[in-house]
Design a protein around this motif. Structure first.
Motif, mmCIF file in Angstrom:
data_model
loop_
_atom_site.group_PDB
_atom_site.id
_atom_site.type_symbol
_atom_site.label_atom_id
_atom_site.label_comp_id
_atom_site.label_asym_id
_atom_site.label_seq_id
_atom_site.Cartn_x
_atom_site.Cartn_y
_atom_site.Cartn_z
ATOM 1 N N SER A 161 -23.806 54.518 -23.445
ATOM 2 C CA SER A 161 -23.235 53.377 -22.723
ATOM 3 C C SER A 161 -24.359 52.499 -22.174
ATOM 4 N N ILE A 162 -24.269 51.200 -22.449
ATOM 5 C CA ILE A 162 -25.296 50.256 -22.006
ATOM 6 C C ILE A 162 -24.794 49.400 -20.856
ATOM 7 N N LEU A 163 -23.532 48.971 -20.927
ATOM 8 C CA LEU A 163 -23.031 47.999 -19.955
ATOM 9 C C LEU A 163 -21.509 48.029 -19.925
ATOM 10 N N GLN A 164 -20.948 47.814 -18.737
ATOM 11 C CA GLN A 164 -19.498 47.669 -18.572
ATOM 12 C C GLN A 164 -19.196 46.219 -18.228
ATOM 13 N N LEU A 165 -18.469 45.527 -19.090
ATOM 14 C CA LEU A 165 -18.066 44.153 -18.795
ATOM 15 C C LEU A 165 -16.932 44.155 -17.768
ATOM 16 N N VAL A 166 -16.978 43.208 -16.847
ATOM 17 C CA VAL A 166 -15.930 43.068 -15.837
ATOM 18 C C VAL A 166 -15.267 41.706 -16.039
ATOM 19 N N VAL A 167 -13.965 41.726 -16.314
ATOM 20 C CA VAL A 167 -13.222 40.500 -16.614
ATOM 21 C C VAL A 167 -11.952 40.470 -15.773
ATOM 22 N N THR A 168 -11.665 39.312 -15.195
ATOM 23 C CA THR A 168 -10.430 39.119 -14.424
ATOM 24 C C THR A 168 -9.705 37.875 -14.964
ATOM 25 N N ASP A 169 -8.433 37.728 -14.567
ATOM 26 C CA ASP A 169 -7.624 36.598 -15.022
ATOM 27 C C ASP A 169 -6.657 36.233 -13.899
ATOM 28 N N LYS A 170 -6.587 34.947 -13.547
ATOM 29 C CA LYS A 170 -5.735 34.504 -12.442
ATOM 30 C C LYS A 170 -4.262 34.406 -12.827
ATOM 31 N N ASP A 171 -3.972 34.482 -14.116
ATOM 32 C CA ASP A 171 -2.570 34.431 -14.543
ATOM 33 C C ASP A 171 -1.855 35.735 -14.199
ATOM 34 N N SER A 172 -0.525 35.723 -14.358
ATOM 35 C CA SER A 172 0.244 36.941 -14.106
ATOM 36 C C SER A 172 -0.122 38.002 -15.133
ATOM 37 N N PHE A 173 0.304 39.241 -14.863
ATOM 38 C CA PHE A 173 -0.180 40.376 -15.640
ATOM 39 C C PHE A 173 0.100 40.232 -17.134
ATOM 40 N N HIS A 174 1.245 39.639 -17.516
ATOM 41 C CA HIS A 174 1.553 39.572 -18.943
ATOM 42 C C HIS A 174 0.742 38.501 -19.661
ATOM 43 N N ASN A 175 0.051 37.643 -18.890
ATOM 44 C CA ASN A 175 -0.831 36.646 -19.497
ATOM 45 C C ASN A 175 -2.310 36.998 -19.321
ATOM 46 N N GLY A 176 -2.572 38.165 -18.729
ATOM 47 C CA GLY A 176 -3.948 38.575 -18.498
ATOM 48 C C GLY A 176 -4.349 39.747 -19.362
ATOM 49 N N PRO A 177 -4.660 40.886 -18.758
ATOM 50 C CA PRO A 177 -5.038 42.066 -19.552
ATOM 51 C C PRO A 177 -3.823 42.637 -20.285
ATOM 52 N N PRO A 178 -4.052 43.493 -21.302
ATOM 53 C CA PRO A 178 -5.372 43.926 -21.781
ATOM 54 C C PRO A 178 -6.107 42.820 -22.531
ATOM 55 N N PHE A 179 -7.430 42.824 -22.379
ATOM 56 C CA PHE A 179 -8.257 41.812 -23.031
ATOM 57 C C PHE A 179 -8.760 42.349 -24.375
ATOM 58 N N THR A 180 -9.013 41.425 -25.261
ATOM 59 C CA THR A 180 -9.620 41.770 -26.556
ATOM 60 C C THR A 180 -11.067 41.312 -26.539
ATOM 61 N N PHE A 181 -11.977 42.249 -26.761
ATOM 62 C CA PHE A 181 -13.406 41.940 -26.685
ATOM 63 C C PHE A 181 -13.999 41.884 -28.099
ATOM 64 N N THR A 182 -14.878 40.915 -28.285
ATOM 65 C CA THR A 182 -15.527 40.741 -29.594
ATOM 66 C C THR A 182 -16.973 40.308 -29.369
ATOM 67 N N ILE A 183 -17.878 40.840 -30.200
ATOM 68 C CA ILE A 183 -19.253 40.344 -30.219
ATOM 69 C C ILE A 183 -19.313 39.249 -31.276
ATOM 70 N N LEU A 184 -19.608 38.014 -30.849
ATOM 71 C CA LEU A 184 -19.589 36.875 -31.769
ATOM 72 C C LEU A 184 -20.915 36.716 -32.505
ATOM 73 N N THR A 185 -22.020 36.782 -31.777
ATOM 74 C CA THR A 185 -23.332 36.592 -32.397
ATOM 75 C C THR A 185 -24.328 37.583 -31.803
ATOM 76 N N GLY A 186 -25.430 37.778 -32.505
ATOM 77 C CA GLY A 186 -26.506 38.642 -32.043
ATOM 78 C C GLY A 186 -26.389 40.069 -32.518
ATOM 79 N N ASN A 187 -25.303 40.387 -33.241
ATOM 80 C CA ASN A 187 -25.080 41.765 -33.685
ATOM 81 C C ASN A 187 -24.965 41.833 -35.211
ATOM 82 N N GLU A 188 -25.778 41.004 -35.849
ATOM 83 C CA GLU A 188 -25.673 40.900 -37.310
ATOM 84 C C GLU A 188 -26.021 42.217 -38.001
#
Length: 379
Positions: free
Chosen positions: A56-83
């Motif tokens: 384990s290197i890092l834990q991302l912390v993400v929040t969302d001001k919308d109600s629960f059904h418009n927030g988590p669960p989040f989908t995480f993706t590495i876009l660049t730098g991981n070729e």
């Protein structure tokens, strides 16, 4: 505002007018108009070379001001730098290694990551992660041996934190973990992350040697931890004497003075070498910088010396005792504030073994029950 509750009344035009009412609940449905928010906005992290795949290197912390059904669960993706696919990002936002890194190959990676919420339409946010690859550990952890003294009433130890292992490592980024041999886990536990030692309830009288080790991921070092458990006898409480110290905290007394004072006190009050000195409890005097130490002396034959005898010996040896630490008073009974003479003062002492006090230093820890002294005039 997520909703309103309205009470609406309808009234007719008759005489007398009649009416009835109805409750109307209006729910305000949420629109997915807020993007996920990374905290912090961008990250920096380090990983040591030669760490195993999946570290384990890092834990991302993400929040969302919308109600629960418009927030988590989040989908995480590495876009660049991981070729070269050196990293993985799991559904919980934990960045892990997918290869064994080598400091000589690359020292830094910059990743752009994306978080996508569960709303419709989905909102996305981006953050950058700078990962530095550092050399592996070259220094072993160092740890200080710990000795723990527990005083409790017979078969009445409730358990709890009894001390903390102090360990350091010269490698700046090393994360230390603590482990206890499995066969001792029925009586004790060690917090893997901070080294706190926890005793479970019902410890028997005696000495316990714990097999604890600290690891930085590469090196593992054993630590000497010895636990002494002393169970009090009810007869002890009827033959106690209190020494009150001036200007000392419980931790300073335990760490700096207790061993030396115990040795000097033994020489002062023990009539025979086979006699036993029992320090029952120490606790601060409320509203002052004083400290009370409660003790009793058991004869080799099994009985206890009377407080008057101990006080006489203490009075004669007070000068020697104060070479170790300043004494404010020697108390058999604490009648201060009562308008009666000592011989007309009755004292009762009670021990609350479920209210334990733990005074812990790097090398020594003392765990004792709280005591209460009640006095009243008999005159």
């Amino acid at each position: 505002i997520s909703g309103y509750s309205l009470v609406i009344q309808g009234r007719d035009s008759g005489t007398p007018p009649l009416s009835s009412s109805v409750t109307v609940n209006v729910d305000i449905s949420d629109v997915n108009d807020n993007s996920p928010v990374f905290t912090p906005a961008n990250y920096t992290a380090v990983i040591q070379e030669n760490k195993p795949v999946g570290t384990s290197i890092l834990q991302l912390v993400v929040t969302d001001k919308d109600s629960f059904h418009n927030g988590p669960p989040f989908t995480f993706t590495i876009l660049t730098g991981n070729e070269e696919e050196e990293f993985t990002l799991d559904p919980h936002g934990v960045l892990r290694s997918a290869v064994i890194f080598k400091h000589m190959v690359a020292t830094e990676y910059v990743l752009c990551v994306q978080a996508k919420d569960s709303g419709k339409p989905q909102q996305v946010s981006h953050a950058y992660i700078q990962v530095r690859v550092i050399e592996e550990s070259i220094h072993k952890p160092t740890a200080i041996p710990l000795e723990i003294f527990i005083v409790t009433m017979e078969d009445d130890f409730p358990g709890g934190v009894i001390g903390k292992i102090h360990a350091t490592d010269q490698d700046v980024y090393d994360v230390l973990t603590y482990t206890l041999k499995s066969e001792q886990k029925s009586l004790f536990k060690v917090n893997n992350h901070d080294g706190k030692i926890i005793a479970l309830g019902g410890l028997d009288n005696g000495k316990y040697v714990l097999n604890v080790s600290v690891s930085d991921g590469r090196f593992q070092v054993p630590i000497d931890v010895v636990v002494h458990v002393e169970q009090l006898l009810q007869e002890m409480l009827q033959n106690t004497v209190t020494i009150r110290f001036e200007n000392v905290s419980p931790e300073d007394f335990v760490g700096l003075h207790m061993h030396g004072f115990r040795r000097t006190l033994r020489n002062a009050v023990l009539s025979q070498k086979q006699d036993s000195l029992h320090i029952i409890s120490i606790q601060p005097v409320a509203g002052s910088n004083q400290l009370d130490m409660l003790f009793a002396v058991q004869m080799h034959s099994g009985g206890f010396y009377k407080p008057a005898f101990l006080i006489q010996k203490l009075t004669n040896a007070r000068r020697h005792l104060e070479n170790v630490i300043r004494i404010s008073a020697i108390l058999e009974k604490n009648c201060s504030g009562l308008h009666c003479q000592e011989q007309h003062c009755e004292q009762s002492l009670s021990i609350d073994s479920h209210s334990l006090m733990t005074y812990s230093t790097a090398r020594i820890s003392f765990v004792c029950p709280r005591f209460y002294r009640n006095v009243r005039c008999m005159c």
